[in-house]
Design a protein around this motif. Structure first.
Motif, short mmCIF file in Angstrom:
data_model
loop_
_atom_site.label_atom_id
_atom_site.label_comp_id
_atom_site.label_asym_id
_atom_site.label_seq_id
_atom_site.Cartn_x
_atom_site.Cartn_y
_atom_site.Cartn_z
N SER B 60 -25.67 -16.94 -56.76
CA SER B 60 -26.27 -17.08 -55.44
C SER B 60 -26.19 -15.77 -54.67
CB SER B 60 -25.59 -18.20 -54.66
OG SER B 60 -24.19 -18.06 -54.78
N SER B 61 -25.22 -14.89 -55.05
CA SER B 61 -25.13 -13.63 -54.32
C SER B 61 -25.91 -12.52 -55.00
CB SER B 61 -23.66 -13.22 -54.16
OG SER B 61 -23.14 -12.86 -55.42
N TYR B 62 -26.57 -12.81 -56.13
CA TYR B 62 -27.39 -11.79 -56.78
C TYR B 62 -28.69 -11.65 -56.01
CZ TYR B 62 -30.61 -9.76 -60.22
OH TYR B 62 -31.55 -9.01 -60.86
N ARG B 63 -28.96 -10.45 -55.51
CA ARG B 63 -30.07 -10.32 -54.56
C ARG B 63 -31.35 -9.83 -55.19
NH1 ARG B 63 -25.83 -8.44 -51.82
NH2 ARG B 63 -26.42 -6.28 -52.25
N PHE B 64 -31.42 -9.75 -56.50
CA PHE B 64 -32.65 -9.34 -57.18
C PHE B 64 -33.11 -7.95 -56.77
CE2 PHE B 64 -33.68 -13.28 -59.34
CZ PHE B 64 -32.98 -14.21 -58.61
N ASP B 65 -32.22 -7.13 -56.21
CA ASP B 65 -32.66 -5.78 -55.86
C ASP B 65 -32.36 -4.76 -56.95
OD1 ASP B 65 -29.90 -5.23 -53.49
OD2 ASP B 65 -29.97 -5.98 -55.55
N SER B 66 -31.48 -5.15 -57.88
CA SER B 66 -31.29 -4.31 -59.06
C SER B 66 -31.56 -5.17 -60.29
CB SER B 66 -29.86 -3.76 -59.09
OG SER B 66 -28.94 -4.83 -59.10
N ALA B 67 -31.62 -4.54 -61.44
CA ALA B 67 -31.86 -5.31 -62.65
C ALA B 67 -30.72 -6.29 -62.88
CB ALA B 67 -32.00 -4.38 -63.86
N PHE B 68 -31.03 -7.44 -63.41
CA PHE B 68 -30.00 -8.43 -63.69
C PHE B 68 -28.94 -7.85 -64.64
CE2 PHE B 68 -27.99 -12.41 -64.12
CZ PHE B 68 -27.68 -12.60 -65.45
N SER B 69 -29.38 -7.06 -65.60
CA SER B 69 -28.43 -6.48 -66.55
C SER B 69 -27.43 -5.58 -65.84
CB SER B 69 -29.15 -5.72 -67.64
OG SER B 69 -30.01 -4.75 -67.07
N THR B 70 -27.93 -4.77 -64.90
CA THR B 70 -27.03 -3.88 -64.14
C THR B 70 -26.00 -4.70 -63.39
OG1 THR B 70 -28.88 -2.39 -63.83
CG2 THR B 70 -26.94 -2.00 -62.46
#
Lengths: 228, 204
Positions: B60-70
């Motif tokens: 929920s805190s992943y903001r999609f501003d960097s690659a998911f892998s990163t």
């Protein structure tokens, strides 16, 4: 450029991260310096060894992660989309969930049942143990029970039959009771847990401890019974 | 990448089947990052699992501003660094002493050889490489692994570690040079530079 300064450019060259000016400087130095050419080869060898030494993770990595996650899902019970049917919810396939060992199973069978000709090797492996007390059965249908067999009983909804709604059931081996009162599926505890976990999200059912603690490959029977 | 974004969105909403697909996709690079960071397979397994579980909880805190892998590798990397720091702290020899008030307390002496555990590499192939990696400082190990094993660019690594690109470049270069010297000593690296190669020398 001296050799000490060249090291960072050699490293950058391998990674393709030098600027064009840096590349030119490096190329000029390498043409005249066999030692640094040897350093370049050494770095490349280290890289290829690092890549070659990559290992496959053990299978328990995935299973360990998913088990913990499913446990946590049980605990928090948030509202979720139903997952199996491609986004559409099962209307009311499950109202009743009973898990029991063979001795405690409520007797749903009232008519004769025919078994499909040896549908599974699993069935062959399970033979009644002589020291297990046999539950009095009013029908002539006999399941090859043993102490370790887990049974889940789910009550169906004729308006939205479980067989149609639960995709996973179609890949399981099943047998029909002749009276049409239930359909029985043979599977393992891991699959049964997955199936039940989908119902949990909607009906706040928790996986019974008998099923929860069973080993993943432990034989399991799912019975879909028709309501009275 | 579109398909991956869809998986991540679904997983963020609680779809554990979608998350399982992400685990399948990333388990090898995550595991190998942890393996190189902590130098033994048992710890690598535990840390990889911890990383994925944290990823699930933290989606929920992943903001999609960097690659998911990163994002995932940063999480893994942090789990490993935390583990290494804790391990380092615990490398003490406890003694109890009795003070004037007859109270017992522990006297801690720092372990003079904190790297000893890391040198015990059993099942990893390429032992010389693994041993050399284990002897590197964690930041160098981390930078080199993210570059060579996980295939991240200097820019991606800089973003992941929240450091400058120049720092990434020099850390990786230092890591390689240290590795080369260590493996040279073992005699396992055929492409040895002569000892003169590291002396100051200018060429035109």
């Amino acid at each position: 450029m001296n050799c000490e300064n060249a090291l960072i450019l050699i490293s950058g060259h391998i990674d393709g991260e030098n600027t064009p000016e840096e590349e030119a400087l490096l190329r000029a130095h390498l043409e005249e310096c066999p030692d640094c050419r040897a350093v370049l080869r050494a770095y490349e060898e280290i890289d290829s060894e690092l890549t070659a030494s990559e290992e496959e993770p053990p299978q328990t990595l995935l299973s360990g992660v998913m088990e913990t996650i499913l446990e946590q899902k049980r605990e928090t019970k948030p509202r979720r989309r139903f997952i199996f049917g491609g986004g559409t919810a099962i209307a009311a396939a499950v109202l009743l969930l009973i898990v029991g060992m063979s001795g405690a199973l409520p007797d749903f069978s009232q008519g004769k049942a025919s078994t499909v000709d040896n549908p599974t090797t699993q069935q062959e492996e399970l033979t009644p143990r002589s020291d297990v007390p046999v539950e009095p059965v009013t029908s002539s249908f006999e399941l090859p029970y043993n102490e370790e067999l887990l049974v889940l009983v789910l009550e169906d909804d004729p308006a939205d039959p479980a067989e149609a709604a639960i995709a996973a059931l179609s890949s399981l081996i099943c047998e029909q009771a002749v009276s049409g009162e239930y359909t029985q599926y043979w599977t393992d505890a891991a699959t049964a847990r997955e199936i039940v976990s989908c119902f949990e999200d909607i009906y706040s059912i928790t996986i019974p401890s008998g099923l929860q603690e069973a080993a993943s490959d432990e034989k399991c029977v799912i019975r879909i019974v028709q309501p009275e | 990448m579109d398909n991956e974004m869809e998986l991540v969105h679904k997983a963020a909403e609680g779809d554990h089947f979608a998350f399982e697909e992400l685990v399948l996709k990333y388990q090898k690079p995550v595991y190998n990052l942890a393996l190189r960071m902590c130098s033994n397979p048992e710890d690598a397994l535990d840390l990889s699992q911890e990383a994925f579980i944290k990823a699930w909880r933290g989606l929920s805190s992943y903001r999609f501003d960097s690659a998911f892998s990163t994002w995932l590798y940063r999480l893994t990397s942090n789990v490993c660094i935390d583990f290494l720091r804790k391990k380092k702290k615990q490398a003490t020899v406890p003694l109890t002493i009795v003070n004037d008030e007859s109270e017992e307390r522990e006297l801690t002496i720092p372990d003079p050889a904190p790297n000893t555990e890391e040198q015990v590499i059993t099942r990893i192939e390429h032992e010389a490489l693994a041993e050399a990696m284990a002897q590197l400082e964690p930041e160098y190990r981390q930078a080199l692994t993210l570059r060579v094993v996980n295939g991240l660019s200097y820019t991606e690594i800089a973003e992941l570690l929240e450091i400058k690109e120049g720092t990434v470049k020099s850390r990786i270069a230092r890591a390689r040079e240290k590795m080369r010297k260590m493996m040279q000593k073992d005699g396992n690296n055929s492409a040895n530079a002569s000892s003169k190669g590291t002396e100051r020398r200018s060429s035109e």
